[in-house]
Design a protein around this motif. Structure first.
Motif, mmCIF file in Angstrom:
data_model
loop_
_atom_site.group_PDB
_atom_site.id
_atom_site.type_symbol
_atom_site.label_atom_id
_atom_site.label_comp_id
_atom_site.label_asym_id
_atom_site.label_seq_id
_atom_site.Cartn_x
_atom_site.Cartn_y
_atom_site.Cartn_z
ATOM 1 N N THR A 1 -9.472 -38.267 49.851
ATOM 2 C CA THR A 1 -9.441 -39.429 48.965
ATOM 3 C C THR A 1 -8.681 -40.573 49.637
ATOM 4 O OG1 THR A 1 -9.574 -38.019 47.012
ATOM 5 C CG2 THR A 1 -8.727 -40.253 46.684
ATOM 6 N N LEU A 2 -7.539 -40.258 50.242
ATOM 7 C CA LEU A 2 -6.768 -41.295 50.928
ATOM 8 C C LEU A 2 -7.498 -41.779 52.187
ATOM 9 C CD1 LEU A 2 -4.325 -43.107 51.145
ATOM 10 C CD2 LEU A 2 -3.077 -41.204 52.200
ATOM 11 N N ALA A 3 -8.108 -40.874 52.932
ATOM 12 C CA ALA A 3 -8.859 -41.279 54.131
ATOM 13 C C ALA A 3 -9.982 -42.237 53.757
ATOM 14 C CB ALA A 3 -9.405 -40.043 54.854
ATOM 15 N N ALA A 4 -10.678 -41.947 52.672
ATOM 16 C CA ALA A 4 -11.764 -42.846 52.225
ATOM 17 C C ALA A 4 -11.196 -44.211 51.835
ATOM 18 C CB ALA A 4 -12.519 -42.219 51.059
ATOM 19 N N ARG B 1 -17.733 -30.601 55.911
ATOM 20 C CA ARG B 1 -18.646 -31.437 55.108
ATOM 21 C C ARG B 1 -18.007 -32.774 54.768
ATOM 22 N NH1 ARG B 1 -20.580 -26.594 51.248
ATOM 23 N NH2 ARG B 1 -22.238 -25.799 52.580
ATOM 24 N N SER B 2 -16.749 -32.733 54.376
ATOM 25 C CA SER B 2 -16.054 -33.968 53.994
ATOM 26 C C SER B 2 -15.861 -34.887 55.201
ATOM 27 C CB SER B 2 -14.707 -33.640 53.350
ATOM 28 O OG SER B 2 -14.904 -32.934 52.137
ATOM 29 N N LEU B 3 -15.590 -34.321 56.364
ATOM 30 C CA LEU B 3 -15.442 -35.137 57.572
ATOM 31 C C LEU B 3 -16.742 -35.855 57.910
ATOM 32 C CD1 LEU B 3 -13.257 -32.881 59.888
ATOM 33 C CD2 LEU B 3 -12.634 -35.132 58.973
ATOM 34 N N GLY B 4 -17.871 -35.274 57.541
ATOM 35 C CA GLY B 4 -19.163 -35.901 57.796
ATOM 36 C C GLY B 4 -19.329 -37.238 57.104
ATOM 37 N N ASN B 5 -18.537 -37.469 56.065
ATOM 38 C CA ASN B 5 -18.586 -38.733 55.315
ATOM 39 C C ASN B 5 -17.578 -39.755 55.821
ATOM 40 O OD1 ASN B 5 -20.552 -37.681 53.541
ATOM 41 N ND2 ASN B 5 -18.952 -36.673 52.348
#
Length: 97
Positions: free
Chosen positions: A86-89, A14-18
């Motif tokens: 958080t860091l990826a974003a 789910r998080s990768l989808g963002n």
């Protein structure tokens, strides 16, 4: 300092989808960025380093001339945590500038 709990497979997906372009590789998430010049890639790494230092969460960085790859994992949690996303974003935000 307490460790963040590792995320479940479904939470990771789910998080990768963002995060367009980010992919899971085992217990890490990773993405490569391409730059016009070597100095431009190094300057981007310097900007990421400042954010990583504030977050106290540091990526593995692979530099191949104009290609820079970031690999994120929360080693003390044994996997991928919210800290990695958080860091990826934040990295994505810097790349969008």
């Amino acid at each position: 300092m307490s460790t963040a709990p590792a995320l479940s497979d479904i939470e990771i997906q789910r998080s990768l989808g963002n995060l367009p372009g980010w992919a899971r590789k085992g217990d890490t998430i990773t993405k490569s960025y391409h730059f016009a010049t070597f100095p431009a890639g190094i300057a981007f790494i310097a900007r990421v380093a400042e954010v990583a230092e504030v977050q106290q969460h540091h990526p593995d960085v692979d530099i191949r001339y104009t290609k820079v790859t970031f690999t994120l994992s929360t080693h003390d949690s044994g996997g991928i945590t919210v800290k990695d996303f958080t860091l990826a974003a934040a990295i994505e935000g810097l790349a969008a500038r």
